[in-house]
Scaffold this motif. Structure first.
Motif, PDB file in Angstrom:
ATOM      1  N   LEU A 499      -4.539  -7.186   0.692  1.00 13.19           N
ATOM      2  CA  LEU A 499      -3.117  -6.879   0.787  1.00 13.19           C
ATOM      3  C   LEU A 499      -2.829  -5.641   1.624  1.00 13.19           C
ATOM      4  O   LEU A 499      -1.687  -5.403   2.006  1.00 13.19           O
ATOM      5  N   GLY A 500      -3.846  -4.844   1.907  1.00 20.10           N
ATOM      6  CA  GLY A 500      -3.669  -3.713   2.818  1.00 20.10           C
ATOM      7  C   GLY A 500      -2.765  -2.619   2.274  1.00 20.10           C
ATOM      8  O   GLY A 500      -2.110  -1.919   3.053  1.00 20.10           O
ATOM      9  N   LEU A 501      -2.728  -2.440   0.960  1.00 20.68           N
ATOM     10  CA  LEU A 501      -1.869  -1.408   0.380  1.00 20.68           C
ATOM     11  C   LEU A 501      -2.354  -0.027   0.816  1.00 20.68           C
ATOM     12  O   LEU A 501      -3.550   0.257   0.817  1.00 20.68           O
ATOM     13  N   ARG A 502      -1.420   0.822   1.181  1.00 24.39           N
ATOM     14  CA  ARG A 502      -1.750   2.173   1.627  1.00 24.39           C
ATOM     15  C   ARG A 502      -1.091   3.180   0.701  1.00 24.39           C
ATOM     16  O   ARG A 502       0.091   3.049   0.369  1.00 24.39           O
ATOM     17  N   PRO A 503      -1.837   4.233   0.293  1.00 24.64           N
ATOM     18  CA  PRO A 503      -1.312   5.183  -0.699  1.00 24.64           C
ATOM     19  C   PRO A 503      -0.001   5.850  -0.307  1.00 24.64           C
ATOM     20  O   PRO A 503       0.817   6.155  -1.167  1.00 24.64           O
ATOM     21  N   VAL A 504       0.214   6.094   0.984  1.00 33.50           N
ATOM     22  CA  VAL A 504       1.397   6.834   1.408  1.00 33.50           C
ATOM     23  C   VAL A 504       2.633   5.937   1.455  1.00 33.50           C
ATOM     24  O   VAL A 504       3.755   6.416   1.368  1.00 33.50           O
ATOM     25  N   TYR A 505       2.422   4.657   1.582  1.00 33.17           N
ATOM     26  CA  TYR A 505       3.557   3.740   1.631  1.00 33.17           C
ATOM     27  C   TYR A 505       4.259   3.670   0.280  1.00 33.17           C
ATOM     28  O   TYR A 505       3.623   3.831  -0.770  1.00 33.17           O
ATOM     29  N   PRO A 506       5.560   3.415   0.261  1.00 32.62           N
ATOM     30  CA  PRO A 506       6.222   3.133  -1.018  1.00 32.62           C
ATOM     31  C   PRO A 506       5.552   1.925  -1.666  1.00 32.62           C
ATOM     32  O   PRO A 506       5.017   1.053  -0.962  1.00 32.62           O
ATOM     33  N   PRO A 507       5.553   1.832  -2.987  1.00 31.07           N
ATOM     34  CA  PRO A 507       4.838   0.743  -3.669  1.00 31.07           C
ATOM     35  C   PRO A 507       5.345  -0.626  -3.237  1.00 31.07           C
ATOM     36  O   PRO A 507       6.527  -0.823  -2.963  1.00 31.07           O
ATOM     37  N   GLY A 508       4.400  -1.567  -3.180  1.00 32.54           N
ATOM     38  CA  GLY A 508       4.753  -2.954  -2.918  1.00 32.54           C
ATOM     39  C   GLY A 508       4.820  -3.344  -1.465  1.00 32.54           C
ATOM     40  O   GLY A 508       5.143  -4.499  -1.155  1.00 32.54           O
TER      41      GLY A 508
END
Length: 517
Positions: A499-508
């Protein structure tokens, strides 16, 4: 007509048999490949996209959508705060920290066919910096933007800024827009009107349908310079109601609920659903109003004892959060001396009893379920020591107008997530004087001075030490109370991966370029 390969005669020759098998394999390719090419990912958004202009709006829910169409020079690697190249393959920093030289990837074209050159980067950066746009502050410290040749960009700073690469990698950092589109649609307003609902980037997806408050579509760019995305089409619907998102997911109408799935339901999901969770910089914290009961050190100590997150983190988040170790998120750095909440409940009760009736009001930044869950648990703990606390959800945007208001809540419960992964970004947004997220306008000059000193240092260890010291000062003064760093939790159909979630991005914010099935 039945194929002769369907003949059940026992007299078929080996050659004929292999011909049939090969035909079946090729036939499967003919069937399967178009299905892969037509794979569609269906994702809901809680809020609408105000503008698709990457320079002129601080989008939250839709920032991942915008960043699937536009790219910057660098980006954060999925799952971490490590900075990697995007449109820049390499870069160099001068010894004095004032000059950054970026070397562009070759062979990149914008979606309108315009080739990417250094001049295109200069035009986009100057638009961001000089045209009075919402996100111009990312380049405030950039004095000069040069293109010595078609493949090289040089940024010269006013003063050393160790956080510059983080600012460029930020999800809201500068993106590169086709110069052809900017010129064609300038209209005297830097093309802001056209870019509200059109796009011309270099990303793995092109903007397709754009229907505000309803739905958006992304179409895979067949000429993309990087790795081809798995999904050929992403359908994004605006579904503000969480219960509706959950119903649609269970009915197979969408592929994920990107955020806010009720914690209590995460442990009894249907068999066809699963969870992807990733640590993030979503830090829940409290800001305190000047003149509130918390200005009294003894009352503040008692209140901190009661709201100690160790008492309620499991009830609020299960395993999907960690206690904040500092006013700077846990993923920024690990402090040598984490902040500590008092733990003597008997002493807290005695302190409140000495002060008579103590009442507190807690303002909730939004009506998102997590805010109510945390405030309810904290109010129950405060009641245990004799503090009467109430909470209320603030109207949208009201948190940014609390400064100087006598009727403002004593505490504001909010998420203090920065726009980049450097401590300087956290302090610059929430702590220092005149920071946009310093909701009550609290000023602590000694701590601000440490932040300013740290921002210009090259030595990472020395910078971290100063930020840690400033964090203790903001906490000890009672201006800022970090609570928990929550995970980014996405509930989705089984089989969805990367899913490529990144810590700095807003959730989701799923990375549509990396996600696959």
């Amino acid at each position: 007509m039945r194929s002769s390969c369907g003949d059940h005669s026992a007299t078929r020759s080996p050659a004929r048999l292999w011909t049939c098998v090969l035909g079946a394999i090729l036939g499967a390719w003919v069937v399967v490949l178009p299905v892969h090419a037509q794979e569609v990912l269906r994702i809901p958004l809680f809020g609408d996209i105000g503008t698709f202009d990457p320079d002129n709006g601080f989008e939250i829910a839709g920032i991942g959508v915008i960043n699937s169409v536009y790219e910057g020079l660098v980006e954060y690697e999925p799952g971490s705060t490590r900075i990697v190249g995007s449109l820049a393959r390499t870069w160099d920093i001068s010894e004095d920290g004032l000059t950054y030289t970026f070397h562009l990837v070759e062979g990149v074209r914008f979606h309108d066919g315009t080739p990417l050159t250094a001049a295109a980067v200069v035009k986009s950066f100057e638009r961001r910096r000089d045209r009075g746009l919402v996100l111009s502050y990312f380049l405030n410290n950039v004095k000069e933007i040069r293109a010595p040749d078609d493949d090289t960009i040089v940024l010269i700073l006013h003063a050393p800024q160790a956080s510059l690469l983080d600012s460029l990698a930020s999800p809201w950092g500068p993106k590169i827009i086709s110069p052809t589109a900017l010129d064609a649609h300038d209209g005297g307003n830097a093309a802001t009107e056209w870019l509200n609902d059109h796009a011309a980037g270099t990303g793995p997806f092109k903007l397709g349908e754009f229907r505000p408050a309803e739905r958006y579509t992304l179409e895979r760019s067949d000429d993309y310079w990087g790795q081809e995305p798995f999904f050929s089409r992403v359908e994004i619907s605006v579904v503000p109601d969480l219960s509706q998102q959950i119903l649609k997911l269970k009915a197979g109408e969408i592929d994920a609920v990107p955020k806010n799935y009720p914690i209590a339901q995460l442990f009894s999901l249907p068999q066809d659903l699963e969870i992807t969770a990733q640590p993030s910089m979503m830090q829940f914290s409290l800001f305190t109003k000047p003149g509130s009961p918390l200005d009294n050190p003894e009352i503040r100590g008692a209140v901190l004892t009661a709201i100690n997150p160790a008492l309620w983190i499991k009830d609020a988040f299960g395993k999907y959060a960690s206690i904040s170790q500092s006013p700077y998120q846990n993923m920024m750095f690990k402090p040598k001396q984490p902040i500590a909440f008092p733990t003597d409940v008997a002493a807290a009760k005695a302190a409140i009893a000495r002060h008579g009736e103590v009442t507190l009001t807690i303002g909730l930044f939004s009506a998102a379920p997590s805010y109510g869950r945390i405030s309810d648990l904290m109010m129950a703990q405060l009641a245990e020591i004799g503090v009467k606390a109430t909470s209320r959800v603030l109207p949208q945007g009201a948190a940014f107008a609390l400064k100087g208001k006598a009727d403002a809540p004593d505490l504001l419960l909010t998420i203090s997530s920065p726009d980049a992964a450097d401590p300087d970004n956290q302090a610059g947004v929430f702590f220092i004087k005149d920071a946009p997220g310093n909701f009550y306008g609290r000023v602590l000059p000694q701590a601000d001075a440490l932040v300013k000193k740290a921002s210009g240092l090259k030595d990472a260890a020395a910078r971290t030490a100063l930020y840690e010291e400033s964090g203790h000062m903001y906490f000890d003064a009672g201006y800022f109370i970090p609570l928990v760093d929550a995970n980014d939790v996405v509930v989705h159909v089984k089989g969805l991966k990367d899913l490529g979630l990144r810590p700095v991005y807003p959730p989701g914010n799923i990375d549509f370029a990396t996600v696959r099935k």
